[in-house]
Motif scaffolding. Structure first.
Motif, short mmCIF file in Angstrom:
data_model
loop_
_atom_site.label_atom_id
_atom_site.label_comp_id
_atom_site.label_asym_id
_atom_site.label_seq_id
_atom_site.Cartn_x
_atom_site.Cartn_y
_atom_site.Cartn_z
N ASP A 90 0.82 -1.21 0.00
CA ASP A 90 0.00 0.00 0.00
C ASP A 90 0.86 1.27 0.00
OD1 ASP A 90 0.93 -0.27 2.59
OD2 ASP A 90 -1.02 0.01 3.54
N ASP A 91 2.17 1.11 -0.26
CA ASP A 91 3.08 2.24 -0.35
C ASP A 91 3.18 2.76 -1.77
OD1 ASP A 91 3.67 1.96 2.33
OD2 ASP A 91 5.63 1.01 2.01
N MET A 92 3.41 4.04 -1.90
CA MET A 92 3.76 4.64 -3.19
C MET A 92 5.12 5.29 -2.99
SD MET A 92 0.18 6.16 -4.65
CE MET A 92 -0.39 6.86 -3.11
N ILE A 93 6.10 4.77 -3.69
CA ILE A 93 7.48 5.19 -3.51
C ILE A 93 7.83 6.27 -4.53
CG2 ILE A 93 9.89 4.41 -3.53
CD1 ILE A 93 8.21 3.26 -1.25
N CYS A 94 8.46 7.31 -4.05
CA CYS A 94 8.94 8.39 -4.92
C CYS A 94 10.11 7.86 -5.77
CB CYS A 94 9.39 9.56 -4.05
SG CYS A 94 10.06 10.95 -4.97
N VAL A 95 10.05 8.07 -7.06
CA VAL A 95 11.08 7.57 -7.97
C VAL A 95 12.46 8.07 -7.56
CG1 VAL A 95 11.87 7.56 -10.36
CG2 VAL A 95 9.44 7.38 -9.86
N GLU A 96 12.54 9.30 -7.10
CA GLU A 96 13.82 9.86 -6.68
C GLU A 96 14.41 9.09 -5.50
OE1 GLU A 96 11.11 11.85 -7.26
OE2 GLU A 96 11.81 12.60 -9.19
N THR A 97 13.55 8.55 -4.64
CA THR A 97 14.03 7.76 -3.51
C THR A 97 14.81 6.56 -4.01
OG1 THR A 97 12.13 8.42 -2.16
CG2 THR A 97 13.30 6.43 -1.49
N ILE A 98 14.27 5.86 -4.98
CA ILE A 98 14.94 4.68 -5.53
C ILE A 98 16.19 5.10 -6.30
CG2 ILE A 98 14.71 2.66 -7.02
CD1 ILE A 98 12.87 2.45 -4.65
N SER A 99 16.09 6.17 -7.08
CA SER A 99 17.25 6.64 -7.85
C SER A 99 18.40 7.02 -6.93
CB SER A 99 16.86 7.85 -8.71
OG SER A 99 15.87 7.50 -9.63
N ASP A 100 18.10 7.75 -5.86
CA ASP A 100 19.14 8.12 -4.90
C ASP A 100 19.74 6.88 -4.24
OD1 ASP A 100 18.66 10.77 -5.50
OD2 ASP A 100 17.54 11.19 -3.66
N PHE A 101 18.88 5.94 -3.90
CA PHE A 101 19.34 4.70 -3.29
C PHE A 101 20.27 3.94 -4.24
CE2 PHE A 101 18.59 0.24 -1.92
CZ PHE A 101 19.01 0.35 -0.61
N MET A 102 19.88 3.87 -5.52
CA MET A 102 20.70 3.19 -6.51
C MET A 102 22.06 3.88 -6.69
SD MET A 102 18.89 0.55 -7.82
CE MET A 102 19.44 0.24 -9.48
N LYS A 103 22.07 5.22 -6.64
CA LYS A 103 23.34 5.95 -6.74
C LYS A 103 24.25 5.61 -5.58
CE LYS A 103 21.49 9.83 -9.32
NZ LYS A 103 21.00 11.22 -9.25
N LYS A 104 23.68 5.57 -4.37
CA LYS A 104 24.48 5.21 -3.19
C LYS A 104 25.01 3.79 -3.33
CE LYS A 104 22.23 8.30 0.07
NZ LYS A 104 21.43 8.42 1.30
N LEU A 105 24.19 2.90 -3.82
CA LEU A 105 24.63 1.52 -4.01
C LEU A 105 25.77 1.43 -5.01
CD1 LEU A 105 21.29 -0.52 -4.16
CD2 LEU A 105 22.92 -0.39 -2.28
N SER A 106 25.69 2.21 -6.10
CA SER A 106 26.75 2.15 -7.11
C SER A 106 28.06 2.68 -6.55
CB SER A 106 26.34 2.89 -8.37
OG SER A 106 26.23 4.27 -8.13
N LEU A 107 28.00 3.69 -5.69
CA LEU A 107 29.22 4.22 -5.08
C LEU A 107 29.84 3.19 -4.13
CD1 LEU A 107 28.13 7.89 -4.31
CD2 LEU A 107 29.68 7.10 -6.11
#
Length: 120
Positions: A90-107
């Motif tokens: 029942d969550d709606m996730i902000c796309v930027e949240t995932i994008s930021d998370f993916m950037k941190k993961l790549s670093l």
């Protein structure tokens, strides 16, 4: 580097489409969306199967009802990603949240191997 997003679902036909629509806005092939239907008796499973047909990043599993922890563990057992994220149905996730998370993961992925449990 791949991120597995695990979405446990139990009788959420009124919410699951909004949740999945937000996840599908993520423009990356480095994610997989694992939906675990936990024995829903409403139309949730059919709705999820419909999304599975339109996006190859989605995998839907159905199991007997065992509760949200059981569904998450089931998703973990089917995940192929190096990293996990849990999203409630029942969550709606902000796309930027995932994008930021993916950037941190790549670093982190570029630097030395770590045994991190949480990234914030």
């Amino acid at each position: 580097m791949k991120l597995s997003i695990i979405v446990p679902v139990y009788n959420r036909e009124n919410y699951i489409e909004s949740c999945l629509k937000t996840l599908l806005q993520i423009q990356s092939d480095e994610i997989e969306i694992i939906i675990v239907d936990d024995g829903s008796i409403d139309n949730s499973l059919d709705l999820c199967r419909g999304y599975e047909k339109i996006d190859k990043r989605i995998n839907v599993y159905h199991k007997e009802n065992g509760g949200v922890s059981s569904a998450r563990n089931y998703g973990i057992n089917h995940a192929s990603g190096e990293y996990l994220m849990f999203v409630d149905s029942d969550d709606m996730i902000c796309v930027e949240t995932i994008s930021d998370f993916m950037k941190k993961l790549s670093l982190i992925h570029i630097s030395e191997p770590t045994r991190l449990d949480v990234i914030s």
